[in-house]
Design an enzyme around this catalytic site. Structure first.
Site, PDB file in Angstrom:
ATOM      1  N   SER A 147       0.853  -1.198   0.000  1.00 44.67           N
ATOM      2  CA  SER A 147       0.000   0.000   0.000  1.00 44.67           C
ATOM      3  C   SER A 147       0.880   1.235   0.000  1.00 44.67           C
ATOM      4  O   SER A 147       1.971   1.229   0.593  1.00 44.67           O
ATOM      5  CB  SER A 147      -0.868   0.007   1.259  1.00 44.67           C
ATOM      6  OG  SER A 147      -1.433   1.288   1.453  1.00 44.67           O
ATOM      7  N   TYR A 160      -2.272  -1.199   9.980  1.00 38.30           N
ATOM      8  CA  TYR A 160      -2.351  -1.636   8.572  1.00 38.30           C
ATOM      9  C   TYR A 160      -1.047  -1.307   7.844  1.00 38.30           C
ATOM     10  O   TYR A 160      -0.475  -2.157   7.155  1.00 38.30           O
ATOM     11  CB  TYR A 160      -3.542  -0.932   7.917  1.00 38.30           C
ATOM     12  CG  TYR A 160      -3.650  -1.094   6.427  1.00 38.30           C
ATOM     13  CD1 TYR A 160      -4.176  -2.259   5.869  1.00 38.30           C
ATOM     14  CD2 TYR A 160      -3.264  -0.072   5.564  1.00 38.30           C
ATOM     15  CE1 TYR A 160      -4.298  -2.400   4.490  1.00 38.30           C
ATOM     16  CE2 TYR A 160      -3.382  -0.200   4.189  1.00 38.30           C
ATOM     17  CZ  TYR A 160      -3.904  -1.363   3.659  1.00 38.30           C
ATOM     18  OH  TYR A 160      -4.015  -1.499   2.297  1.00 38.30           O
TER      19      TYR A 160
HETATM   20  N1  LIG Z   1      -8.563  -0.298  -2.439  1.00 39.56           N
HETATM   21  C1  LIG Z   1      -7.584   0.499  -2.058  1.00 39.56           C
HETATM   22  O1  LIG Z   1      -7.714   1.729  -2.040  1.00 39.56           O
HETATM   23  C2  LIG Z   1      -6.248  -0.094  -1.665  1.00 39.56           C
HETATM   24  C3  LIG Z   1      -5.167   0.789  -1.502  1.00 39.56           C
HETATM   25  C4  LIG Z   1      -3.918   0.268  -1.169  1.00 39.56           C
HETATM   26  C5  LIG Z   1      -3.765  -1.092  -0.987  1.00 39.56           C
HETATM   27  N2  LIG Z   1      -4.827  -1.912  -1.143  1.00 39.56           N
HETATM   28  C6  LIG Z   1      -4.611  -3.349  -0.933  1.00 39.56           C
HETATM   29  O2  LIG Z   1      -5.039  -4.049  -2.078  1.00 39.56           O
HETATM   30  C7  LIG Z   1      -5.553  -5.328  -1.708  1.00 39.56           C
HETATM   31  C8  LIG Z   1      -6.964  -5.493  -2.252  1.00 39.56           C
HETATM   32  O3  LIG Z   1      -7.744  -4.437  -1.757  1.00 39.56           O
HETATM   33  P1  LIG Z   1      -9.254  -4.183  -2.252  1.00 39.56           P
HETATM   34  O4  LIG Z   1      -9.627  -2.825  -1.781  1.00 39.56           O
HETATM   35  O5  LIG Z   1      -9.381  -4.538  -3.682  1.00 39.56           O
HETATM   36  O6  LIG Z   1     -10.002  -5.293  -1.367  1.00 39.56           O
HETATM   37  P2  LIG Z   1     -11.550  -5.555  -1.099  1.00 39.56           P
HETATM   38  O7  LIG Z   1     -12.380  -5.034  -2.222  1.00 39.56           O
HETATM   39  O8  LIG Z   1     -11.829  -5.092   0.281  1.00 39.56           O
HETATM   40  O9  LIG Z   1     -11.558  -7.145  -1.148  1.00 39.56           O
HETATM   41  C9  LIG Z   1     -10.855  -7.860  -0.174  1.00 39.56           C
HETATM   42  C10 LIG Z   1     -10.671  -9.268  -0.654  1.00 39.56           C
HETATM   43  O10 LIG Z   1      -9.916  -9.984   0.321  1.00 39.56           O
HETATM   44  C11 LIG Z   1     -10.679 -11.098   0.791  1.00 39.56           C
HETATM   45  N3  LIG Z   1     -10.423 -11.236   2.221  1.00 39.56           N
HETATM   46  C12 LIG Z   1     -10.607 -10.312   3.178  1.00 39.56           C
HETATM   47  N4  LIG Z   1     -10.278 -10.823   4.387  1.00 39.56           N
HETATM   48  C13 LIG Z   1      -9.893 -12.099   4.177  1.00 39.56           C
HETATM   49  C14 LIG Z   1      -9.451 -13.162   5.019  1.00 39.56           C
HETATM   50  N5  LIG Z   1      -9.346 -13.035   6.340  1.00 39.56           N
HETATM   51  N6  LIG Z   1      -9.142 -14.343   4.455  1.00 39.56           N
HETATM   52  C15 LIG Z   1      -9.242 -14.503   3.132  1.00 39.56           C
HETATM   53  N7  LIG Z   1      -9.652 -13.544   2.262  1.00 39.56           N
HETATM   54  C16 LIG Z   1      -9.973 -12.364   2.796  1.00 39.56           C
HETATM   55  C17 LIG Z   1     -12.129 -10.767   0.482  1.00 39.56           C
HETATM   56  O11 LIG Z   1     -12.900 -11.960   0.353  1.00 39.56           O
HETATM   57  P3  LIG Z   1     -14.524 -11.928   0.519  1.00 39.56           P
HETATM   58  O12 LIG Z   1     -15.075 -11.297  -0.742  1.00 39.56           O
HETATM   59  O13 LIG Z   1     -14.924 -13.350   0.641  1.00 39.56           O
HETATM   60  O14 LIG Z   1     -14.830 -11.115   1.732  1.00 39.56           O
HETATM   61  C18 LIG Z   1     -11.970 -10.013  -0.838  1.00 39.56           C
HETATM   62  O15 LIG Z   1     -11.809 -10.899  -1.899  1.00 39.56           O
HETATM   63  C19 LIG Z   1      -5.466  -5.396  -0.183  1.00 39.56           C
HETATM   64  O16 LIG Z   1      -4.279  -6.035   0.215  1.00 39.56           O
HETATM   65  C20 LIG Z   1      -5.413  -3.931   0.226  1.00 39.56           C
HETATM   66  O17 LIG Z   1      -4.756  -3.732   1.457  1.00 39.56           O
HETATM   67  C21 LIG Z   1      -6.062  -1.444  -1.476  1.00 39.56           C
END
Ligand SMILES: NC(=O)c1ccc[n+]([C@@H]2O[C@H](COP(=O)([O-])OP(=O)(O)OC[C@H]3O[C@@H](n4cnc5c(N)ncnc54)[C@H](OP(=O)(O)O)[C@@H]3O)[C@@H](O)[C@H]2O)c1
Length: 253
Positions: A147, A160
């Site tokens: 991130s 985080y």
């Molecule tokens: N979006 C942003 O702005 C952003 C920015 C920087 C970094 N990131 C990073 O990018 C990655 C993806 O983020 P996102 O925003 O696309 O995520 P998201 O839409 O919140 O989706 C999270 C995903 O992770 C799965 N998940 C959550 N907790 C879990 C657990 N305990 N065990 C197994 N699977 C789990 C969820 O499964 P379910 O659907 O079954 O719940 C879902 O598929 C993450 O590592 C996040 O920290 C995101």
């Protein structure tokens, strides 16, 4: 261009968001993709259906990461799915994408919440890599999603950001360890990226978030997925142990 023909990939947390876009992208270029999720089976099946509709190959795998036995459960389902479709359990690409955020003032974070963030975001990727390299042929790829918050302060997300700092260490040290096998290990750091969060339905909030990127917009999951796909491809064979900024210039200040 089918960069991933005859390749297999596991994308953790690919039922939604960045993980889903990554699964679609890898499958769109020929990979057989394991779509991992924890709770949202419907969303995972929807990702699989979208891939299949476009002529790709995928299957869903459920496992709760951060809980005892999570990585083991994931690999049981993964190996079964791979064996059924390819006759082997070879895994060429691992994308450690699943993650959870905190969103709590530093004074209010509980020890339990801290432990869970660390378990899901940092500990699980470590043991998934440890397990995956047994199935990974030489020349494999590991990409860990970090991130921009490892370089951009947000007091609501200290734990985080700490967990993502740990994820970046995985790339540095595992890259050295796995280089003799031609396996690369890299980090990708997104900035604010549109996911299913209702915040992205509020125009004023989106405007504020967009102002943080040098390009004056929020990231789309595909913006990050394209970077992951590059690192997963043969084109990135000379890159390992790297931190890859995929924040749309958010870190430029
Ligand atoms: N979006 C942003 O702005 C952003 C920015 C920087 C970094 N990131 C990073 O990018 C990655 C993806 O983020 P996102 O925003 O696309 O995520 P998201 O839409 O919140 O989706 C999270 C995903 O992770 C799965 N998940 C959550 N907790 C879990 C657990 N305990 N065990 C197994 N699977 C789990 C969820 O499964 P379910 O659907 O079954 O719940 C879902 O598929 C993450 O590592 C996040 O920290 C995101």
């Amino acid at each position: 261009m089918d960069r991933f023909t005859d390749k297999t990939a596991l994308v953790t947390g690919s039922s939604r968001g960045i993980g889903r876009a990554t699964a679609l992208r890898l499958a769109g270029e020929g990979a057989l993709v394991a779509v991992h999720y924890t709770e949202n089976a419907e969303a995972a099946e929807d990702t699989v259906a979208r891939i299949e509709k476009d002529g790709g190959r995928a299957f869903a795998v459920q496992a709760e990461l951060g809980a005892a036995g999570g990585a083991h459960a994931l690999f049981l389902g993964l190996e079964e799915g791979l064996k059924e479709r390819t006759g082997t359990t070879d895994l060429h690409i691992l994308v450690n994408n699943a993650g959870i955020m905190g969103g709590v003032a530093p004074e209010d974070l509980t020890a339990e919440a801290f432990d869970r963030i660390m378990a899901v975001n940092a500990k699980a990727p470590y043991f998934l890599i440890q397990r995956a390299v047994r199935n990974m042929p030489d020349g494999g790829r590991v990409i860990n999603i970090s991130s921009g918050l490892t370089r951009f302060a947000n007091p609501q997300e200290i734990a985080y950001a700490m967990s993502k700092g740990a994820v970046e260490q995985l790339a540095l040290h595992f890259a050295k360890h796995l280089a003799p096998r031609g396996i690369t290990v890299n980090s990708v750091a997104p900035g604010i990226t549109r996911n299913g969060n209702p915040l992205f339905d509020i125009p004023e909030a989106v405007e504020q978030m967009a102002a943080m990127s040098a390009f004056q917009r929020v990231g789309e999951p595909e913006d990050v997925a394209d970077v992951v796909a590059f690192l997963a491809s043969d084109d990135a064979r000379w890159i390992t142990g790297a931190f890859t900024d995929a924040s749309g210039g958010t870190l430029l200040g």
